[in-house]
Scaffold this motif. Structure first.
Motif, short mmCIF file in Angstrom:
data_model
loop_
_atom_site.label_atom_id
_atom_site.label_comp_id
_atom_site.label_asym_id
_atom_site.label_seq_id
_atom_site.Cartn_x
_atom_site.Cartn_y
_atom_site.Cartn_z
N SER A 1 0.84 -1.20 0.00
CA SER A 1 0.00 0.00 0.00
C SER A 1 0.88 1.25 0.00
CB SER A 1 -0.90 0.00 1.24
OG SER A 1 -1.62 1.21 1.34
N ASP A 2 0.57 2.18 -0.89
CA ASP A 2 1.36 3.42 -1.00
C ASP A 2 0.54 4.55 -0.37
OD1 ASP A 2 2.82 5.62 -1.68
OD2 ASP A 2 2.91 5.20 -3.83
N PHE A 3 0.63 4.65 0.95
CA PHE A 3 -0.21 5.62 1.64
C PHE A 3 0.22 7.05 1.34
CE2 PHE A 3 3.30 5.69 4.58
CZ PHE A 3 3.25 6.95 5.16
N THR B 1 1.24 8.36 -1.63
CA THR B 1 0.54 8.78 -2.84
C THR B 1 -0.94 8.98 -2.57
OG1 THR B 1 2.13 7.67 -4.28
CG2 THR B 1 -0.02 8.16 -5.22
N ASP B 2 -1.54 8.07 -1.81
CA ASP B 2 -2.97 8.20 -1.48
C ASP B 2 -3.24 9.51 -0.74
OD1 ASP B 2 -3.36 5.73 -2.63
OD2 ASP B 2 -3.37 4.63 -0.73
N ALA C 1 -5.51 12.65 -2.25
CA ALA C 1 -6.68 13.13 -1.52
C ALA C 1 -6.58 14.64 -1.30
CB ALA C 1 -6.80 12.40 -0.18
N LYS D 1 -1.80 4.74 -10.52
CA LYS D 1 -2.38 5.40 -9.36
C LYS D 1 -2.86 6.81 -9.67
CE LYS D 1 -0.47 3.06 -5.33
NZ LYS D 1 -1.80 2.93 -4.69
#
Length: 278
Positions: free
Chosen positions: A24-26, A28-29, A33, A58
């Motif tokens: 998981s690439d938090f 980039t997330d 956002a 992504k």
């Protein structure tokens, strides 16, 4: 024109990114956002927009302002010999770059070339990792290198400082420059958990002048001990700083706000504040 010295090994970065796992690439997330929120605050339409980032899959295919939705052209960072992907034309209304600028060798040139791809009154938005990112890991490795090898080695990349950002935007010829920073503190079970996640995300040491000495078990153990001593919490977990710098600027256009000429004010500041002359 003299090229700036290469700090980052772009080919190595591409190889690291190519070996990423499905972790998981938090980061980039989190940035995407924030981008969605920032775009939503704009009253503007963007008929032609592009977004640049390390992981094309992504990147969003569309965005929305408070006025209208629009489509994004998606372009991969670190994919070729040039810092900038092949954008089509010089009439973009919006260009967004995420998590790319912090590993670009020629930052002023990067900004200038993106600005050249924008139409008049076009907007450039950039999110990059700031200078305080992973400062704890950097200090831990400096201490460990001094202990094990008797000297320091560059093992964590330097990153842009927010105090320099506004001047860089103006140097690129952008109007109404804005630079702000968001700082997050992330906790990990151990320094080794942090290092494992960085490797999984393809974020291993990207420096051209990186140490030729391998990170031995003794060095890693010393770094982990130093990290825990400096930045460990009572429950045994460790803290890691994530700093995201946001930059934005517009290509100059006659419709934009303009500063008043010196001496053109019609009202004294003293009158506005209710201060009478002695």
């Amino acid at each position: 024109m003299t090229q700036p010295p290469a700090i980052f090994d772009s080919a190595l970065i591409a190889r690291h990114l190519g070996r990423r796992t499905e972790a998981s690439d938090f980061v980039t997330d989190l940035v995407l956002a924030d981008l969605e929120e920032r775009l939503g605050a704009l009253i503007r339409e963007f008929p032609k927009a592009a977004i640049i980032g390390p992981d094309r899959e992504k990147l969003p295919v569309s965005g929305r302002t408070s006025s209208a939705g629009f489509a994004f052209e998606r372009h991969v960072a670190f994919a070729g010999d040039s810092d900038i992907p092949a954008l089509h034309g010089d009439d973009y209304n919006l260009i967004v770059s995420i998590l790319h600028l912090q590993a670009v060798n020629d930052v002023p040139g990067y900004l200038a070339r993106l600005r050249a791809k924008l139409a008049p009154d076009g907007l450039l938005m950039i999110a990059a990792l700031g200078g305080e990112t992973l400062t704890e890991l950097r200090e831990a490795f400096l201490a460990a290198d001094a202990e094990i090898f008797g000297g320091a080695s560059a093992r964590v990349a330097p990153m842009i400082q927010v105090r320099d950002a506004g001047a860089l935007l103006q140097r690129a010829g952008l109007a109404l420059p804005v630079a702000d920073v968001e700082t997050h503190v992330v906790r990990y079970a151990s320094p080794f958990a942090l290092m494992a996640e960085l490797k999984a995300l393809g974020a291993s040491n990207p420096l051209m002048d990186r140490s030729k000495r391998f990170a031995t078990p003794a060095l890693l153990a010393a770094a982990a001990t130093s990290y825990a001593e400096r930045d460990g919490d009572p429950d045994g977990r460790i803290r890691a700083t994530l700093e995201v710098i946001w930059l934005s600027g517009w290509v100059p256009h006659e419709s934009q706000q303009q500063p008043l000429k010196p001496g053109s004010a019609k009202t004294r500041l003293g009158d506005a504040l209710g201060i009478t002359k002695p």
